[in-house]
Design a protein around this motif. Structure first.
Motif, PDB file in Angstrom:
ATOM      1  N   ARG A  92       0.969  -1.254  -0.064  1.00  0.00           N
ATOM      2  CA  ARG A  92       0.115  -0.011  -0.061  1.00  0.00           C
ATOM      3  C   ARG A  92       0.914   1.040   0.055  1.00  0.00           C
ATOM      4  NH1 ARG A  92      -1.809   0.105   6.370  1.00  0.00           N
ATOM      5  NH2 ARG A  92       0.284  -0.835   7.357  1.00  0.00           N
ATOM      6  N   ILE A  93       0.022   2.348  -0.128  1.00  0.00           N
ATOM      7  CA  ILE A  93       0.904   3.720  -0.029  1.00  0.00           C
ATOM      8  C   ILE A  93       0.265   4.606   1.203  1.00  0.00           C
ATOM      9  CG2 ILE A  93       1.684   3.887  -2.430  1.00  0.00           C
ATOM     10  CD1 ILE A  93      -1.106   5.802  -2.826  1.00  0.00           C
ATOM     11  N   ILE A  94       0.930   4.985   1.820  1.00  0.00           N
ATOM     12  CA  ILE A  94       0.417   5.664   3.146  1.00  0.00           C
ATOM     13  C   ILE A  94       0.576   7.250   3.072  1.00  0.00           C
ATOM     14  CG2 ILE A  94       0.602   5.729   5.835  1.00  0.00           C
ATOM     15  CD1 ILE A  94       1.551   3.003   5.665  1.00  0.00           C
ATOM     16  N   ASN A  95      -0.188   7.968   3.121  1.00  0.00           N
ATOM     17  CA  ASN A  95       0.080   9.485   3.391  1.00  0.00           C
ATOM     18  C   ASN A  95       0.016  10.158   4.688  1.00  0.00           C
ATOM     19  OD1 ASN A  95       0.276  12.090   2.399  1.00  0.00           O
ATOM     20  ND2 ASN A  95      -1.991  12.239   2.025  1.00  0.00           N
ATOM     21  N   ILE A  96       1.011  10.535   5.212  1.00  0.00           N
ATOM     22  CA  ILE A  96       1.022  11.101   6.512  1.00  0.00           C
ATOM     23  C   ILE A  96       1.098  12.750   6.372  1.00  0.00           C
ATOM     24  CG2 ILE A  96       2.201  11.293   8.775  1.00  0.00           C
ATOM     25  CD1 ILE A  96       3.279   8.450   8.298  1.00  0.00           C
ATOM     26  N   GLU A  97      -0.026  13.278   6.802  1.00  0.00           N
ATOM     27  CA  GLU A  97       0.253  14.912   6.705  1.00  0.00           C
ATOM     28  C   GLU A  97      -0.053  15.596   8.062  1.00  0.00           C
ATOM     29  OE1 GLU A  97      -2.455  18.220   4.085  1.00  0.00           O
ATOM     30  OE2 GLU A  97      -2.690  16.047   3.941  1.00  0.00           O
ATOM     31  N   GLN A  98       1.199  16.339   8.168  1.00  0.00           N
ATOM     32  CA  GLN A  98       0.930  17.086   9.392  1.00  0.00           C
ATOM     33  C   GLN A  98       0.166  18.457   9.473  1.00  0.00           C
ATOM     34  OE1 GLN A  98       2.236  15.740  12.165  1.00  0.00           O
ATOM     35  NE2 GLN A  98       1.757  17.427  13.811  1.00  0.00           N
ATOM     36  N   GLU A  99      -0.774  18.552  10.088  1.00  0.00           N
ATOM     37  CA  GLU A  99      -1.744  19.766  10.105  1.00  0.00           C
ATOM     38  C   GLU A  99      -1.487  20.459  11.491  1.00  0.00           C
ATOM     39  OE1 GLU A  99      -5.727  18.603   9.323  1.00  0.00           O
ATOM     40  OE2 GLU A  99      -5.249  18.308   7.201  1.00  0.00           O
ATOM     41  N   GLY A 100      -0.581  21.597  11.301  1.00  0.00           N
ATOM     42  CA  GLY A 100      -0.397  22.126  12.610  1.00  0.00           C
ATOM     43  C   GLY A 100       0.603  21.528  13.610  1.00  0.00           C
ATOM     44  N   LEU A 101       0.638  22.003  14.653  1.00  0.00           N
ATOM     45  CA  LEU A 101       1.494  21.159  15.688  1.00  0.00           C
ATOM     46  C   LEU A 101       1.248  20.010  16.402  1.00  0.00           C
ATOM     47  CD1 LEU A 101       3.645  24.342  17.217  1.00  0.00           C
ATOM     48  CD2 LEU A 101       4.445  22.685  15.706  1.00  0.00           C
ATOM     49  N   PHE A 102      -0.103  19.895  16.476  1.00  0.00           N
ATOM     50  CA  PHE A 102      -0.788  18.844  17.114  1.00  0.00           C
ATOM     51  C   PHE A 102      -2.047  18.171  16.680  1.00  0.00           C
ATOM     52  CE2 PHE A 102       0.242  22.670  19.878  1.00  0.00           C
ATOM     53  CZ  PHE A 102       1.153  22.120  20.596  1.00  0.00           C
ATOM     54  N   ALA A 103      -1.891  18.148  15.374  1.00  0.00           N
ATOM     55  CA  ALA A 103      -2.960  17.275  14.318  1.00  0.00           C
ATOM     56  C   ALA A 103      -2.062  16.599  13.270  1.00  0.00           C
ATOM     57  CB  ALA A 103      -4.007  18.236  13.859  1.00  0.00           C
ATOM     58  N   ARG A 104      -2.635  15.372  13.124  1.00  0.00           N
ATOM     59  CA  ARG A 104      -1.991  14.815  11.850  1.00  0.00           C
ATOM     60  C   ARG A 104      -3.029  14.002  11.362  1.00  0.00           C
ATOM     61  NH1 ARG A 104       3.140  10.922  13.296  1.00  0.00           N
ATOM     62  NH2 ARG A 104       4.127  12.952  13.692  1.00  0.00           N
TER      63      ARG A 104
END
Length: 201
Positions: A98-110
């Motif tokens: 599979r492919i996995i997309n990890i996106e950080q949104e701000g300092l406290f959300a992912r």
């Protein structure tokens, strides 16, 4: 904890083929921007020394300038750390499943999303702009059949090569899936009627 061999929720027979972050030059431009911002208090200090020489010798003016500069540098540091976290923690992982997309949104959300390789329908890459063309980084777009129909690897190095490597993994995964499906198919059972007394088996 993520390493080059293990990551959370890894499947038993799954291995990492490669993982990507945005190209280093993307963050380098951000560093230059914040480096320019660091010079402003020094320029203000020189300007104040020329235009308002008594301000720096004042018992109120000089402490006010120091406090203002300290607050300014504190905010610069916070915004820089936010930009670094967004750059470093954004990641795309390609495994043999599979492919996995990890996106950080701000300092406290992912936000973490994933898609099986067998559900990938189309892979394209594009490079636009002077610096992307010069350094060879761009976007890789992955069209899938899932709920999130489009994955985008943003500003990654060697975008065309990444697209080809993902396509290779898709073909290998699909071929492996067909092989397993063929191996799991059982031949139809031939049922014969054999008379044993009054019963038919």
């Amino acid at each position: 904890m993520f390493t080059t061999h293990h990551y959370p929720h890894q499947r038993p027979d799954e291995r990492i083929v490669f993982y990507l972050r945005r190209y280093w030059f993307v963050f380098f431009k951000t560093m230059l921007f914040y480096a320019v911002l660091l010079i402003f208090p020094y320029l203000f200090f020189l300007l104040s020394e020329t235009l308002f020489p008594n301000l720096l010798s004042s018992s109120v003016g000089f402490p006010a300038i120091v406090i203002g500069a300290s607050i300014y540098y504190l905010f610069i540091w916070l915004f820089f750390f936010h930009a670094f976290a967004d750059y470093y923690l954004d990641m795309w992982i390609v495994t043999n499943h599979r492919i996995i997309n990890i996106e950080q949104e701000g300092l406290f959300a992912r936000v973490i999303s994933e898609q099986d390789l067998q559900r990938i329908q189309d892979i394209t890459s594009d490079i636009h702009g002077f610096f992307p063309t010069l350094f060879g980084y761009g976007n890789v777009h992955i069209q899938t059949a899932g709920e999130q129909q489009r994955f985008t690897f943003e500003q990654v190095s060697h975008a065309a090569e990444v697209a080809r490597n993902i396509q290779t993994q898709v073909r290998l995964c699909q071929a492996h899936g067909h092989t397993l499906a063929g191996a799991n198919q059982q031949a139809p059972i031939e049922r014969k009627a054999v008379k044993t007394g009054e019963f038919v088996l």
